[in-house]
Structures are given as C-alpha cells and as structure tokens.
Design a protein around this motif. Structure first.
Motif, short mmCIF file in Angstrom:
data_model
loop_
_atom_site.label_atom_id
_atom_site.label_comp_id
_atom_site.label_asym_id
_atom_site.label_seq_id
_atom_site.Cartn_x
_atom_site.Cartn_y
_atom_site.Cartn_z
N THR A 169 -1.95 -1.36 -3.84
CA THR A 169 -3.01 -0.38 -3.62
C THR A 169 -2.40 1.00 -3.39
O THR A 169 -1.53 1.15 -2.52
CB THR A 169 -3.87 -0.75 -2.40
OG1 THR A 169 -4.47 -2.03 -2.63
CG2 THR A 169 -4.95 0.28 -2.15
N VAL A 219 0.88 -1.17 0.00
CA VAL A 219 0.00 0.00 0.00
C VAL A 219 0.92 1.22 0.00
O VAL A 219 1.79 1.35 0.86
CB VAL A 219 -0.90 0.04 1.25
CG1 VAL A 219 -1.76 1.31 1.25
CG2 VAL A 219 -1.77 -1.21 1.34
N VAL A 261 -9.32 3.08 5.59
CA VAL A 261 -9.34 2.68 4.18
C VAL A 261 -8.20 1.69 3.88
O VAL A 261 -8.38 0.71 3.15
CB VAL A 261 -9.25 3.95 3.30
CG1 VAL A 261 -8.84 3.63 1.88
CG2 VAL A 261 -10.60 4.68 3.31
N ILE A 262 -7.04 1.93 4.48
CA ILE A 262 -5.91 1.01 4.28
C ILE A 262 -6.27 -0.37 4.86
O ILE A 262 -6.04 -1.41 4.22
CB ILE A 262 -4.62 1.57 4.94
CG1 ILE A 262 -4.17 2.83 4.18
CG2 ILE A 262 -3.52 0.51 4.96
CD1 ILE A 262 -3.02 3.60 4.83
N VAL A 283 0.98 5.35 0.18
CA VAL A 283 0.20 6.56 0.45
C VAL A 283 0.82 7.68 -0.38
O VAL A 283 1.90 8.18 -0.07
CB VAL A 283 0.21 6.93 1.94
CG1 VAL A 283 -0.64 8.18 2.19
CG2 VAL A 283 -0.30 5.75 2.79
N VAL A 337 -3.24 4.76 -2.15
CA VAL A 337 -4.23 5.57 -1.45
C VAL A 337 -3.84 7.04 -1.66
O VAL A 337 -2.69 7.43 -1.39
CB VAL A 337 -4.29 5.21 0.05
CG1 VAL A 337 -5.29 6.10 0.77
CG2 VAL A 337 -4.67 3.75 0.22
N ILE A 354 -7.38 4.46 -4.51
CA ILE A 354 -8.47 4.99 -3.69
C ILE A 354 -8.20 6.47 -3.40
O ILE A 354 -7.24 6.81 -2.72
CB ILE A 354 -8.59 4.22 -2.36
CG1 ILE A 354 -8.73 2.70 -2.61
CG2 ILE A 354 -9.79 4.74 -1.55
CD1 ILE A 354 -8.61 1.84 -1.38
N VAL A 378 -7.88 7.58 7.07
CA VAL A 378 -7.02 6.97 6.05
C VAL A 378 -6.66 5.54 6.48
O VAL A 378 -6.69 4.60 5.67
CB VAL A 378 -5.75 7.81 5.80
CG1 VAL A 378 -4.92 7.21 4.67
CG2 VAL A 378 -6.12 9.27 5.49
#
Ligand code: NAP
Length: 246
Positions: A172, A129, A213-214, A131, A174, A229, A210
């Motif tokens: 992913t 993930v 969502v993660i 950010v 974010v 996202i 946040v």
C-alpha cells in the motif's frame, strides 16, 4: 521481544506520521518496533505503547542490518522515514540535499524492504506500507530534489506489487499532501517562521489523519490490497494550489 501480538515495524517513528502510526497500530493490537535515529524519543513513545525502541539510521547499511537482526518476525512494515531538504531550483541545486533525500526516502525504503521481505512473506500475511507523497505524482518549482526522490520511492514500491505477486504480501502506498509535522522545520533547517508559513491560512492534515488511513489499510482482510491512497486537506487541490483564508 517475545509477544503474541503480530509485529509492525515503523521507520521514522520518533516524530510526526511515524509516531502517530506507531501509537495507532499499537492500539489496533500490534507489537510495534519503532526505528529512528533519536533513540531517547523512541524509548519514551515505546514505553507508553508497550513497543520496542531500536536505533535505526536508514542511510547506513550496517545500522539497517543490526536493526533487522533484532526483529524475529514482521507482519507489517511501514516505510515512513524520510523528508525534504531545501527548496532550491535545479539551477541552484545543493547536491548534499539531493543525496540526503535520496538516501533516506529511496535507498532507506529499499534497504528495509529488501531485508524484511522474507519475514513479511513468512508471516503468511505481510504488508508493506510506504509513505510517499503527492510529490510522487506532481512536480513544483524548487521541489525537484524531493519530487524526484518521492517519484523514485513510489516506483520502487509499486514495482514490488508485481514482483511479489502470488506471495502472501500486500503493498500500500500512502500519498499525503500537507501534514503539519516537523517536516517543514526539517526542510528549512530549523527556520520555524518559514515552516509555519507553509500551513498559514488553512487547516492542514495532522499526523493522526495519516495514521488512521494506514491503520485502515493494514486491518482489511488478507485478500484486500489498497494499492494507492492519496489524501490532502480539503483546502489543498494540488502541490501548488491551496485556498488560504487571509
Ligand atoms: P517528521 O516529523 O520530520 O518525521 C520524519 C521521521 O523520519 C522522523 O521520525 C525522523 O527520525 C525519521 N528519519 C529521518 N532521517 C532518518 C534516518 N536517516 N534514519 C531513520 N529515520 C530517519 O516528518 P513527517 O511529516 O512525519 O514525515 C514522515 C514521512 O511522510 C516522510 O517520508 C515524508 O516525506 C512524508 N510526507 C510528509 C508530508 C508532510 O507534509 N508532513 C507530506 C507527504 C509525505 P530521526 O530524526 O529521529 O531519525
């Protein structure tokens, strides 16, 4: 560091989004390895969530190597360490600010991801993930150093989705808008009044939003990849447009 729980590594876990993510992933059943430069803060958070605090400077290759050697396995990597420095126009660009932003956001993500990919794949269900920010999609006056770094970090992250296709690892990205953390305080070199003005007259996101969502992304079944996202406060339409109450 031996544990039955799957391991999640969170960079920049000493404050803000990283700290909230570490806490949330621990609550989801992960053994969280927390990395950042301020070890005292990591130790305190780790003690509360039965995690492992490890000093990490993502801009330093030796620090990254020492950090990665200490982790035996990795199911989830959250590339969160980063931030902005300054708000100068390109005409007045400060090269030190640019270097800091590129070293932390872009090369930091590269170093950690490159070092940990073998362990992520070996886990059988790895998940990276990253950010980034709405600054990875938009530009704004005075923001070129940050938006350029976030665009680059996003390009690096999204490239991996194709390069690692066929292997058991998910990616992913974010992309948050305004989140009230130490972000603006760091950006404006400790100027608290200037930092507070960024969030004045509106309800910004908080770090836990946040983290939520993660946590959602990494707890989907292994065949589900949430690619990107984007999340913003209701009062924010874009990087340059927000509704503020007087
Ligand atoms: P923050 O509270 O300032 O957190 C930044 C984190 O990055 C800290 O834990 C800091 O830890 C770590 N860090 C900075 N330099 C590092 C280095 N060289 N090595 C290791 N860790 C380092 O701000 P935040 O809002 O939570 O930011 C987290 C991420 O979200 C950043 O990538 C930021 O760009 C992104 N983001 C933030 C917003 C927002 O509005 N807040 C919006 C979109 C995206 P140490 O100082 O202890 O090393």
């Amino acid at each position: 560091m031996s544990t039955d729980r799957p391991t999640a590594i969170v960079t920049g876990a000493s404050s803000g989004i990283g700290e909230a993510t570490a806490r949330r992933l621990s609550a989801e059943g992960f053994h969280v390895v927390l990395g950042a430069r301020r070890l005292d803060r990591l130790e305190k958070i780790a003690a509360e969530i039965d995690g492992t605090p490890l000093e990490l400077d993502v801009t330093d290759t030796e620090s990254v190597a020492a950090f990665c050697e200490q982790v035996q396995d990795c199911r989830v990597l959250v590339n969160n360490a980063g931030g902005a420095a300054g708000l100068e126009t390109v005409a007045a660009a400060d090269e030190d600010h640019w270097r800091w932003m590129w070293e932390t956001n872009v090369l930091g993500t590269l170093r950690l991801t490159k070092a940990l990919l073998p362990k992520l794949v070996a886990s059988g269900d790895g998940h990276v993930v990253t950010v980034t920010s709405i600054a990875a999609q938009e530009i704004y006056d005075g923001g070129a150093g940050y938006t350029a770094a976030k665009h680059a970090q996003s390009a690096l992250h999204r490239t991996l989705r194709g390069e690692e296709l066929g292997k058991p690892v998910r990616f992913t990205e974010v992309l948050p808008g305004m989140v009230e953390t130490d972000f603006s305080l760091v950006r404006f070199d400790g100027d608290a009044e200037r930092a507070a003005n960024v969030y004045k007259g509106l309800v910004p996101l908080v770090a836990e939003d946040v983290a939520d969502v993660i946590a959602f992304a990494v707890t989907r079944p292994a065949h589900v990849n949430l690619d990107q996202i984007v999340m913003k406060p209701r009062a924010q339409a874009s990087a340059t447009r927000a509704h503020r109450e007087p």
